[in-house]
Design an enzyme around this catalytic site. Structure first.
Site, PDB file in Angstrom:
ATOM      1  N   ASN A 111       8.538   3.637 -10.254  1.00 33.74           N
ATOM      2  CA  ASN A 111       9.460   3.387  -9.019  1.00 33.74           C
ATOM      3  C   ASN A 111      10.409   1.890  -9.259  1.00 33.74           C
ATOM      4  O   ASN A 111      10.791   1.553  -8.050  1.00 33.74           O
ATOM      5  CB  ASN A 111       9.022   3.653  -7.938  1.00 33.74           C
ATOM      6  CG  ASN A 111       8.158   4.913  -7.573  1.00 33.74           C
ATOM      7  OD1 ASN A 111       7.174   5.072  -7.231  1.00 33.74           O
ATOM      8  ND2 ASN A 111       8.880   5.851  -8.045  1.00 33.74           N
ATOM      9  N   GLY A 135       3.923  13.785   0.565  1.00 39.21           N
ATOM     10  CA  GLY A 135       4.269  12.665   1.290  1.00 39.21           C
ATOM     11  C   GLY A 135       4.901  12.758   2.634  1.00 39.21           C
ATOM     12  O   GLY A 135       4.185  13.060   3.643  1.00 39.21           O
ATOM     13  N   ARG A 136       6.193  13.025   2.896  1.00 39.33           N
ATOM     14  CA  ARG A 136       6.601  13.129   4.152  1.00 39.33           C
ATOM     15  C   ARG A 136       6.230  14.220   5.173  1.00 39.33           C
ATOM     16  O   ARG A 136       6.044  13.740   6.338  1.00 39.33           O
ATOM     17  CB  ARG A 136       8.388  13.335   4.172  1.00 39.33           C
ATOM     18  CG  ARG A 136       9.073  12.060   3.500  1.00 39.33           C
ATOM     19  CD  ARG A 136      10.371  12.453   3.464  1.00 39.33           C
ATOM     20  NE  ARG A 136      11.150  11.155   3.229  1.00 39.33           N
ATOM     21  CZ  ARG A 136      12.500  11.178   2.895  1.00 39.33           C
ATOM     22  NH1 ARG A 136      13.158  12.238   2.964  1.00 39.33           N
ATOM     23  NH2 ARG A 136      13.079   9.849   2.746  1.00 39.33           N
ATOM     24  N   ASN A 189      16.307   1.266  -8.904  1.00 40.82           N
ATOM     25  CA  ASN A 189      16.636   0.155  -9.040  1.00 40.82           C
ATOM     26  C   ASN A 189      16.679  -0.323 -10.587  1.00 40.82           C
ATOM     27  O   ASN A 189      16.403  -1.445 -10.967  1.00 40.82           O
ATOM     28  CB  ASN A 189      15.553  -0.985  -8.298  1.00 40.82           C
ATOM     29  CG  ASN A 189      15.838  -1.115  -6.919  1.00 40.82           C
ATOM     30  OD1 ASN A 189      17.073  -1.094  -6.435  1.00 40.82           O
ATOM     31  ND2 ASN A 189      14.727  -1.388  -6.243  1.00 40.82           N
ATOM     32  N   GLN A 236      -3.468   1.665  -3.244  1.00 33.93           N
ATOM     33  CA  GLN A 236      -2.276   1.500  -4.518  1.00 33.93           C
ATOM     34  C   GLN A 236      -2.033   0.048  -4.459  1.00 33.93           C
ATOM     35  O   GLN A 236      -1.603  -0.714  -3.695  1.00 33.93           O
ATOM     36  CB  GLN A 236      -1.122   2.404  -3.968  1.00 33.93           C
ATOM     37  CG  GLN A 236      -0.272   2.406  -5.283  1.00 33.93           C
ATOM     38  CD  GLN A 236       1.214   3.084  -4.895  1.00 33.93           C
ATOM     39  OE1 GLN A 236       1.890   2.360  -3.903  1.00 33.93           O
ATOM     40  NE2 GLN A 236       1.345   4.104  -5.590  1.00 33.93           N
ATOM     41  N   TYR A 284       9.240  -1.153 -10.084  1.00 38.79           N
ATOM     42  CA  TYR A 284       8.615  -2.317  -9.523  1.00 38.79           C
ATOM     43  C   TYR A 284       7.851  -3.008 -10.834  1.00 38.79           C
ATOM     44  O   TYR A 284       8.315  -2.581 -11.861  1.00 38.79           O
ATOM     45  CB  TYR A 284       7.392  -2.128  -8.494  1.00 38.79           C
ATOM     46  CG  TYR A 284       8.071  -1.509  -7.278  1.00 38.79           C
ATOM     47  CD1 TYR A 284       8.740  -2.340  -6.574  1.00 38.79           C
ATOM     48  CD2 TYR A 284       7.719  -0.348  -6.721  1.00 38.79           C
ATOM     49  CE1 TYR A 284       9.368  -1.753  -5.450  1.00 38.79           C
ATOM     50  CE2 TYR A 284       8.269   0.143  -5.580  1.00 38.79           C
ATOM     51  CZ  TYR A 284       9.194  -0.423  -4.952  1.00 38.79           C
ATOM     52  OH  TYR A 284       9.711   0.032  -3.850  1.00 38.79           O
ATOM     53  N   ARG A 298       0.009   5.261 -11.394  1.00 42.61           N
ATOM     54  CA  ARG A 298       1.105   5.939 -11.224  1.00 42.61           C
ATOM     55  C   ARG A 298       2.369   5.608 -12.132  1.00 42.61           C
ATOM     56  O   ARG A 298       2.547   4.169 -12.455  1.00 42.61           O
ATOM     57  CB  ARG A 298       1.716   5.726  -9.714  1.00 42.61           C
ATOM     58  CG  ARG A 298       3.018   6.545  -9.237  1.00 42.61           C
ATOM     59  CD  ARG A 298       3.237   6.198  -7.734  1.00 42.61           C
ATOM     60  NE  ARG A 298       4.495   6.666  -7.310  1.00 42.61           N
ATOM     61  CZ  ARG A 298       4.508   7.749  -6.384  1.00 42.61           C
ATOM     62  NH1 ARG A 298       3.838   8.566  -6.305  1.00 42.61           N
ATOM     63  NH2 ARG A 298       6.004   7.955  -6.041  1.00 42.61           N
ATOM     64  N   THR A 329       4.637   3.814   2.106  1.00 46.13           N
ATOM     65  CA  THR A 329       5.117   2.343   2.619  1.00 46.13           C
ATOM     66  C   THR A 329       5.739   2.588   4.029  1.00 46.13           C
ATOM     67  O   THR A 329       6.731   3.114   4.377  1.00 46.13           O
ATOM     68  CB  THR A 329       6.010   1.677   1.748  1.00 46.13           C
ATOM     69  OG1 THR A 329       5.488   1.635   0.704  1.00 46.13           O
ATOM     70  CG2 THR A 329       6.377   0.399   2.474  1.00 46.13           C
ATOM     71  N   HIS A 349       0.169   0.787  -9.248  1.00 48.10           N
ATOM     72  CA  HIS A 349       1.381   1.234  -9.075  1.00 48.10           C
ATOM     73  C   HIS A 349       2.189   0.598 -10.385  1.00 48.10           C
ATOM     74  O   HIS A 349       2.689  -0.478 -10.456  1.00 48.10           O
ATOM     75  CB  HIS A 349       2.031   0.603  -7.858  1.00 48.10           C
ATOM     76  CG  HIS A 349       3.404   1.226  -7.312  1.00 48.10           C
ATOM     77  ND1 HIS A 349       4.073   2.218  -8.124  1.00 48.10           N
ATOM     78  CD2 HIS A 349       4.012   1.339  -6.052  1.00 48.10           C
ATOM     79  CE1 HIS A 349       5.083   2.605  -7.564  1.00 48.10           C
ATOM     80  NE2 HIS A 349       4.951   2.063  -6.054  1.00 48.10           N
TER      81      HIS A 349
END
Length: 346
Positions: A176, A315-316, A233, A99, A178, A225, A26, A173
């Protein structure tokens, strides 16, 4: 590391040219109408040598937004904006999945002009919206059965919109912290109807979304995923293991493009899972599995060789190295990621 560069056919249909995926990252770089920008098209196109790009999380409808300037996939302008992205990726020889995202109880009415925040149960989270710390999270409304049915339909429509926008498929998605993930955990789902209280009930909405998307665009274009661990959260609860045991058994009977482990660090072990999230998911799911979470090319290659998963999501390092595949093939050193790179598309 030759196994990283071997092709793989998802369900015998969509063939990936290598086993490296771009993890969804994101970036909050859409315009004020949540339309993907030209800078985003250039950003994804630079990474088209990856076997499969998974787009940044993309909201399925207005009340799913929980962060500023995250792209949508529910208006003609958004679809057209994504078509510009997918065309550039395809022109560069790549493949890309969208996604599909609804943030559930971490959505905020600031973004959609007021109204209810929907979630499984009226249980809020503490804190403020990232990048907009003046906005505190609100206590959500427990979605009614009718609202849940509407959500299922909207996921399916978003999948149809994704194909219209030129995507090769979608990743739902379900991880994580959500919306879909909120149904799967006891700390966020205290319902007493057919959508809560037991593994079968808590998995009902996620499976309904999967089946609706499959019916809309096909199983070979549908991925998911999941986060059985690495809570985000929400609080940990050992009973969640039973929910994911049931869910993964159900998913084993379906023929999705892949399942994607939804963790940020796959070295983390969970007592109630008997190991890491990827080890647990592999023990319950025999089809195509995507690993992610701090892997280097070397450790990811070894994990694939050991059968721990089939595809490696990065990712990063892909933010820091648009030419990641070329560098790994050539044995060149990778540029180190730094947080300052998040300030702009690179």
């Amino acid at each position: 590391m030759e196994n990283l560069f071997q092709p793989l056919a998802l369900n015998g249909s969509i063939t990936l040219k290598n086993r490296i995926l771009m993890a969804p990252l994101t970036r909050c770089m859409a315009d004020d109408e949540l339309v993907p920008t030209q800078a985003m098209a250039d950003y994804y196109a630079r990474r088209a040598d990856i076997g499969l790009i998974i787009s940044e999380a993309t909201i399925i409808r207005p009340d799913g937004q929980g962060y500023p300037n995250t792209p949508g996939l529910f208006t003609p302008a958004q679809i057209a904006g994504w078509r510009n992205v997918t065309d550039k990726v395809h022109d560069n020889g790549g493949k890309i999945f969208a996604q599909l995202w609804h943030t559930g109880r971490v959505a905020h009415p600031h973004f959609f002009g007021g109204g209810d925040v929907l979630a499984p149960s009226a249980l809020g989270v503490e804190g403020t919206v990232p990048r907009m710390r003046e906005l505190s999270y609100m206590v959500p409304k427990a979605a009614t059965k009718e609202e849940i049915e509407e959500l299922v339909a909207d996921y399916a429509q978003a999948a149809i919109n994704a194909l219209e926008a030129g995507f090769d498929g979608v990743e739902i998605h379900g991880a994580n912290g959500y919306l879909i993930d909120q149904f799967l955990h006891y700390s966020s789902n205290v319902r007493e109807d057919e959508f809560g209280g037991s593994p079968e009930n808590m998995a009902r909405f996620p499976l309904a979304v999967v089946d609706a998307v499959v019916n809309a665009i096909g199983q070979d274009r549908t991925a998911l995923r999941l986060s059985p661990g690495a809570y985000f959260n929400m609080d940990a609860d050992a009973r969640d293991r039973e929910v994911f045991d049931y869910l993964l058994a159900e998913l084993e009977t379906r023929h999705l493009a892949f399942l994607h482990v939804g963790v940020f660090d796959d070295s983390m072990a969970f007592d109630y899972l008997g190991g890491t999230a990827s080890e647990y998911m592999r023990s319950r799911y025999s089809k195509t599995l995507v690993g992610v979470g701090g892997f280097t090319p070397e450790s990811g290659s070894q994990a694939i060789a050991d059968g721990k998963f089939d595809l490696l999501a990065i990712g990063r390092p892909l933010i820091a190295n648009p030419d990641y595949v070329a560098k790994v093939k050539a044995g060149e050193a990778l540029t180190e990621y730094s947080d300052t790179m998040l300030a702009e598309l690179v």
